[in-house]
Enzyme design. Structure first.
Site: not given
Ligand code: IMP
Ligand code: MG
Length: 175
Positions: A43, A98-99, A102, A151-152, A164
């Site tokens: 991402g 990181e992108d 969440d 969700f983006v 992407r």
């Molecule tokens: P986390 O472990 O929940 O913090 O997730 C982080 C990873 O999940 C990020 O590196 C993204 O790749 C993916 N992610 C989380 N939210 C989104 C979203 O809204 N759209 C797309 N990918 C997401």
């Molecule tokens: Mg990611």
């Protein structure tokens, strides 16, 4: 999915402006140091490409590929390390790129993994932050934007490995 199904959250020019501000801050913080920039695949690749071209400090680029998402928009509990760094992290000033943060599970696992390798420092830079569902105790050192709890997609982020390449940040409209 067409443009009509999407809400634009941040357009390309707002993203570019904010990324330039982040790059200026990072360049000044790391002045005189060599950064080991760790782009978290997949991402973060578009954000990393834009950010790194605006950073004036000395940079070495590396990649780490991890996933919590299989072929769905529902995260799995355990992080899968798909491919590791190609440089040693020992004694390095690591900037994780990181992108989006969440739940924080991904970055928390990435940070633990990298801390075991005795870096000189480790900081986290994420373009987007969705703090509502945070479960891991993690926050970014450099954050671009807080995004709504949706969700983006776009600007590197996918839904089922598509979209992407959309050059702005969007959310799918409620049907
Ligand atoms: P986390 O472990 O929940 O913090 O997730 C982080 C990873 O999940 C990020 O590196 C993204 O790749 C993916 N992610 C989380 N939210 C989104 C979203 O809204 N759209 C797309 N990918 C997401
Ligand atoms: Mg990611």
């Amino acid at each position: 999915m067409t443009d009509k199904d999407l809400d634009i959250i941040f357009d390309a020019s707002s993203l570019d402006t904010r990324i330039a501000e982040m790059a200026a801050e990072i360049s000044s913080d790391y002045d005189g140091k060599n950064i080991l920039a760790v782009c978290v695949l997949r991402g973060a690749f578009i954000f990393a490409a834009d950010l790194l071209r605006k950073i004036t400090a000395d940079v070495t680029l590396d990649y780490l590929e991890v996933t919590r998402y299989g072929n769905s928009d529902k995260p799995e509990e355990n992080l899968k390390l798909i491919s590791d760094l190609s440089h040693s992290a020992e004694g390095r000033h690591i900037l994780v790129i990181e992108d989006i943060i969440d739940e924080g599970i991904t970055l928390s696992a990435v940070r633990s993994l990298l801390l075991k390798r005795n870096p000189a420092s480790i900081r986290i830079c994420a373009l987007f932050d969705k703090p509502e569902h945070r479960r891991a105790d993690i926050s970014g050192d450099y954050i671009g934007f807080r995004v709504p709890d949706r969700f983006v997609i776009g600007f590197g982020m996918d839904y089922k490995q598509r979209y992407r390449n959309i050059p702005y940040l969007a959310a799918v409209k409620a049907q």
